[in-house]
Design a protein around this motif. Sequence first.
Motif, PDB file in Angstrom:
ATOM      1  N   ILE A 122       2.354   0.915  -5.205  1.00 28.53           N
ATOM      2  CA  ILE A 122       2.614   2.189  -5.353  1.00 28.53           C
ATOM      3  C   ILE A 122       2.953   3.021  -3.900  1.00 28.53           C
ATOM      4  CG2 ILE A 122       1.280   4.348  -5.246  1.00 28.53           C
ATOM      5  CD1 ILE A 122      -0.728   2.612  -7.469  1.00 28.53           C
ATOM      6  N   ASN A 123       2.437   2.441  -3.016  1.00 27.14           N
ATOM      7  CA  ASN A 123       2.988   2.992  -1.845  1.00 27.14           C
ATOM      8  C   ASN A 123       4.286   2.698  -1.212  1.00 27.14           C
ATOM      9  OD1 ASN A 123       0.374   4.265  -1.130  1.00 27.14           O
ATOM     10  ND2 ASN A 123      -0.150   2.214  -0.070  1.00 27.14           N
ATOM     11  N   SER A 124       5.066   1.626  -1.836  1.00 29.50           N
ATOM     12  CA  SER A 124       6.508   1.202  -1.508  1.00 29.50           C
ATOM     13  C   SER A 124       7.252   1.945  -2.442  1.00 29.50           C
ATOM     14  CB  SER A 124       6.666  -0.227  -1.849  1.00 29.50           C
ATOM     15  OG  SER A 124       5.733  -1.127  -0.763  1.00 29.50           O
ATOM     16  N   TRP A 125       6.867   1.945  -3.905  1.00 31.86           N
ATOM     17  CA  TRP A 125       7.928   2.950  -4.548  1.00 31.86           C
ATOM     18  C   TRP A 125       7.698   4.455  -4.744  1.00 31.86           C
ATOM     19  CZ3 TRP A 125      12.323   0.836  -6.142  1.00 31.86           C
ATOM     20  CH2 TRP A 125      12.402  -0.550  -6.173  1.00 31.86           C
ATOM     21  N   TYR A 126       6.513   4.957  -4.518  1.00 29.62           N
ATOM     22  CA  TYR A 126       6.308   6.318  -4.648  1.00 29.62           C
ATOM     23  C   TYR A 126       7.270   7.222  -3.915  1.00 29.62           C
ATOM     24  CZ  TYR A 126       4.038  10.692  -5.529  1.00 29.62           C
ATOM     25  OH  TYR A 126       3.668  11.954  -5.929  1.00 29.62           O
ATOM     26  N   PRO A 127       7.543   6.790  -2.491  1.00 25.55           N
ATOM     27  CA  PRO A 127       8.608   7.453  -1.742  1.00 25.55           C
ATOM     28  C   PRO A 127       9.975   7.589  -2.663  1.00 25.55           C
ATOM     29  CG  PRO A 127       7.259   6.218  -0.391  1.00 25.55           C
ATOM     30  CD  PRO A 127       6.972   5.803  -1.825  1.00 25.55           C
ATOM     31  N   VAL A 128      10.246   6.630  -3.225  1.00 31.98           N
ATOM     32  CA  VAL A 128      11.499   6.528  -4.149  1.00 31.98           C
ATOM     33  C   VAL A 128      11.623   7.676  -5.076  1.00 31.98           C
ATOM     34  CG1 VAL A 128      13.160   5.082  -5.637  1.00 31.98           C
ATOM     35  CG2 VAL A 128      11.863   4.101  -3.490  1.00 31.98           C
ATOM     36  N   VAL A 129      10.755   7.829  -5.823  1.00 27.12           N
ATOM     37  CA  VAL A 129      10.545   8.729  -6.907  1.00 27.12           C
ATOM     38  C   VAL A 129      10.543  10.216  -6.193  1.00 27.12           C
ATOM     39  CG1 VAL A 129       8.129   8.838  -7.440  1.00 27.12           C
ATOM     40  CG2 VAL A 129       9.943   9.168  -9.154  1.00 27.12           C
ATOM     41  N   GLU A 130       9.892  10.177  -5.218  1.00 32.18           N
ATOM     42  CA  GLU A 130       9.787  11.548  -4.393  1.00 32.18           C
ATOM     43  C   GLU A 130      11.223  12.037  -4.055  1.00 32.18           C
ATOM     44  OE1 GLU A 130       5.648  12.689  -2.151  1.00 32.18           O
ATOM     45  OE2 GLU A 130       6.700  10.889  -1.606  1.00 32.18           O
ATOM     46  N   ARG A 131      11.929  10.985  -3.570  1.00 31.12           N
ATOM     47  CA  ARG A 131      13.396  11.591  -2.925  1.00 31.12           C
ATOM     48  C   ARG A 131      14.198  11.807  -4.035  1.00 31.12           C
ATOM     49  NH1 ARG A 131      12.555   7.106   0.557  1.00 31.12           N
ATOM     50  NH2 ARG A 131      13.891   5.639  -1.083  1.00 31.12           N
TER      51      ARG A 131
ATOM     52  N   ASN B  97      -9.404  -4.789 -12.105  1.00 27.83           N
ATOM     53  CA  ASN B  97      -9.339  -3.147 -12.210  1.00 27.83           C
ATOM     54  C   ASN B  97      -8.066  -2.786 -11.848  1.00 27.83           C
ATOM     55  OD1 ASN B  97      -9.285  -4.130  -9.442  1.00 27.83           O
ATOM     56  ND2 ASN B  97     -10.673  -2.747  -8.636  1.00 27.83           N
ATOM     57  N   THR B  98      -6.958  -3.436 -12.325  1.00 27.76           N
ATOM     58  CA  THR B  98      -5.597  -2.797 -11.984  1.00 27.76           C
ATOM     59  C   THR B  98      -5.475  -1.312 -12.593  1.00 27.76           C
ATOM     60  OG1 THR B  98      -4.473  -4.987 -12.150  1.00 27.76           O
ATOM     61  CG2 THR B  98      -3.092  -2.962 -12.580  1.00 27.76           C
ATOM     62  N   TYR B  99      -5.699  -0.988 -13.858  1.00 28.24           N
ATOM     63  CA  TYR B  99      -5.866   0.467 -14.199  1.00 28.24           C
ATOM     64  C   TYR B  99      -6.560   1.190 -13.604  1.00 28.24           C
ATOM     65  CZ  TYR B  99      -5.059   4.026 -17.776  1.00 28.24           C
ATOM     66  OH  TYR B  99      -4.929   5.298 -18.351  1.00 28.24           O
ATOM     67  N   LYS B 100      -7.804   1.095 -13.236  1.00 29.30           N
ATOM     68  CA  LYS B 100      -8.657   1.882 -12.289  1.00 29.30           C
ATOM     69  C   LYS B 100      -8.002   2.215 -11.154  1.00 29.30           C
ATOM     70  CE  LYS B 100     -12.421   4.040 -11.741  1.00 29.30           C
ATOM     71  NZ  LYS B 100     -12.798   5.192 -12.376  1.00 29.30           N
TER      72      LYS B 100
ATOM     73  N   ASN C 158      -7.074   5.679  -9.760  1.00 28.89           N
ATOM     74  CA  ASN C 158      -7.564   6.518  -8.639  1.00 28.89           C
ATOM     75  C   ASN C 158      -6.475   7.015  -7.614  1.00 28.89           C
ATOM     76  OD1 ASN C 158     -10.243   5.960  -8.879  1.00 28.89           O
ATOM     77  ND2 ASN C 158     -10.047   3.765  -7.990  1.00 28.89           N
ATOM     78  N   ALA C 159      -5.153   6.342  -7.624  1.00 30.10           N
ATOM     79  CA  ALA C 159      -3.678   6.657  -6.992  1.00 30.10           C
ATOM     80  C   ALA C 159      -3.279   7.985  -7.526  1.00 30.10           C
ATOM     81  CB  ALA C 159      -2.954   5.465  -7.085  1.00 30.10           C
ATOM     82  N   GLU C 160      -3.395   7.879  -8.993  1.00 28.68           N
ATOM     83  CA  GLU C 160      -2.808   9.449  -9.353  1.00 28.68           C
ATOM     84  C   GLU C 160      -3.280  10.554  -8.853  1.00 28.68           C
ATOM     85  OE1 GLU C 160      -1.972   8.433 -13.984  1.00 28.68           O
ATOM     86  OE2 GLU C 160      -3.971   8.282 -13.607  1.00 28.68           O
TER      87      GLU C 160
ATOM     88  N   LEU D 184       3.082   9.917 -10.117  1.00 31.54           N
ATOM     89  CA  LEU D 184       2.741   8.697 -10.583  1.00 31.54           C
ATOM     90  C   LEU D 184       1.753   8.852 -11.924  1.00 31.54           C
ATOM     91  CD1 LEU D 184       1.949   5.691 -10.485  1.00 31.54           C
ATOM     92  CD2 LEU D 184      -0.380   6.135  -9.131  1.00 31.54           C
ATOM     93  N   LYS D 185       2.363   8.248 -13.172  1.00 36.42           N
ATOM     94  CA  LYS D 185       1.841   8.164 -14.168  1.00 36.42           C
ATOM     95  C   LYS D 185       1.395   6.871 -14.775  1.00 36.42           C
ATOM     96  CE  LYS D 185       0.578   9.831 -18.357  1.00 36.42           C
ATOM     97  NZ  LYS D 185      -0.522  10.632 -18.547  1.00 36.42           N
ATOM     98  N   GLY D 186      -0.111   6.649 -14.831  1.00 35.60           N
ATOM     99  CA  GLY D 186      -0.563   5.256 -15.227  1.00 35.60           C
ATOM    100  C   GLY D 186      -0.560   5.315 -16.826  1.00 35.60           C
ATOM    101  N   LEU D 187      -0.058   4.425 -17.584  1.00 35.15           N
ATOM    102  CA  LEU D 187      -0.344   4.002 -19.011  1.00 35.15           C
ATOM    103  C   LEU D 187      -1.186   2.806 -19.220  1.00 35.15           C
ATOM    104  CD1 LEU D 187       3.167   5.154 -20.387  1.00 35.15           C
ATOM    105  CD2 LEU D 187       1.248   6.572 -20.003  1.00 35.15           C
TER     106      LEU D 187
END
Length: 239
Positions: free
Chosen positions: A22-31, A50-53, A57-59, A65-68
């Motif tokens: 998330i920390n790696s790819w989130y800046p890409v979608v922000e840009r 606990n991947t989904y949890k 939490n990161a959302e 970020l959208k978790g499905l």
Amino acid sequence: MSDKLYIIIPAYNESANINELINSWYPVVERHNGNGESRLIIINDGSKDNTYKLIQNAEKDHPLLKGLTKTNGGHGSTVLFGYRYAIKNKADYIFQTDSDNQTNPKEFEPFWKLRNKYSAIIGNRSKRKDGKQRVLVEKILLILLRIYYGVHIPDSNAPFRLMKTSLVEKYISKLPLNYNLPNVMLTTYFAYFHENIVFKEISFAPRGGGVNSINIPKIIKIGYHALGDFRMLKKQIND
């Protein structure tokens, strides 16, 4: 800045990798947050950890970020789930990568700059660091695709691909609902029907952490089923 980008990432038992991902790819979608509607979509494929949890939490601190989550169906069905979600939500572009941190977000920008020139920009892993077994599997896949479909492509299944959503929508209906090798066949369809695509070199690191869910018995099983699938899909290719 009006382009709406959906980054689609399937995840299964990735608690060791998910926060770094998330920390790696989130800046890409922000840009590339076209009209405030671009999203980083991570799809939990029925993980037993606990991947989904962790995604949930990161959302809280990552509004784009959208978790499905879905019942476990394998990598292919989860990728297709994500593609259909992007189509339904009218994304302009779909970028797909995987959750094991083998791909480099810094290599996204050169792909993005080519989006108006090509309908799809697909990664080419000419130097892979994920083991000789997987390299062999990809080489066999390319030979089979050449025999069955007459296509000459350098990498059929790279999890680093930027595609116009309209192009994915054009061919996704040719695939069974939960087909296990969707990227392989989408790449094949793009090449077979002479779509305007290009392959671009990417790096491909060893898995970042966690346990690889693909092993030799699974590879053999996937390969066996792929032979029958290729024959069946070739018969239906012009439908």
